[in-house]
Write a protein that holds these residues in place. Structure first.
Motif, mmCIF file in Angstrom:
data_model
loop_
_atom_site.group_PDB
_atom_site.id
_atom_site.type_symbol
_atom_site.label_atom_id
_atom_site.label_comp_id
_atom_site.label_asym_id
_atom_site.label_seq_id
_atom_site.Cartn_x
_atom_site.Cartn_y
_atom_site.Cartn_z
ATOM 1 N N ILE A 1 30.457 82.403 49.927
ATOM 2 C CA ILE A 1 29.869 82.109 51.227
ATOM 3 C C ILE A 1 28.514 81.481 50.968
ATOM 4 C CG2 ILE A 1 28.951 83.087 53.354
ATOM 5 C CD1 ILE A 1 31.061 85.299 53.068
ATOM 6 N N HIS B 1 24.183 81.916 47.960
ATOM 7 C CA HIS B 1 25.617 82.187 48.024
ATOM 8 C C HIS B 1 25.910 83.600 47.549
ATOM 9 C CE1 HIS B 1 25.565 81.144 43.679
ATOM 10 N NE2 HIS B 1 26.545 82.026 43.650
ATOM 11 N N ILE C 1 32.256 78.473 53.870
ATOM 12 C CA ILE C 1 33.044 79.321 52.975
ATOM 13 C C ILE C 1 33.706 78.353 52.010
ATOM 14 C CG2 ILE C 1 34.958 80.931 52.749
ATOM 15 C CD1 ILE C 1 34.274 81.898 55.591
ATOM 16 N N PHE D 1 36.196 82.366 46.110
ATOM 17 C CA PHE D 1 35.481 81.950 47.309
ATOM 18 C C PHE D 1 34.046 82.430 47.287
ATOM 19 C CE2 PHE D 1 39.914 82.014 48.519
ATOM 20 C CZ PHE D 1 40.046 80.781 49.128
#
Length: 62
Positions: free
Chosen positions: A33, A24, A47, A31
């Motif tokens: 990813i 990640h 996400i 947030f």
């Protein structure tokens, strides 16, 4: 950034022990990813809003 260095992100601790290795990177304050690398291909998996219940991330990728 990921194109130049696909292993830039940290290993996702909530998804350890799976066949694939998930990583990640954090974008914006809340947030991240979630992605995995296979050869020279980067797969964007999710996400994730980090304010959500972490169990939902695990369940969503089961």
């Amino acid at each position: 950034m990921l194109i130049d260095n696909s292993l830039l992100g940290a290993i996702e601790p909530l998804l350890r022990g799976r066949e694939e290795e998930y990583r990640h990177i954090v974008v914006k304050p809340y947030f991240k990813i979630i992605y995995r690398v296979e050869g020279n291909i980067i797969y964007m998996i999710h996400i994730w809003d980090t304010r959500r219940n972490p169990e939902k991330l695990i369940d969503g990728l089961a």
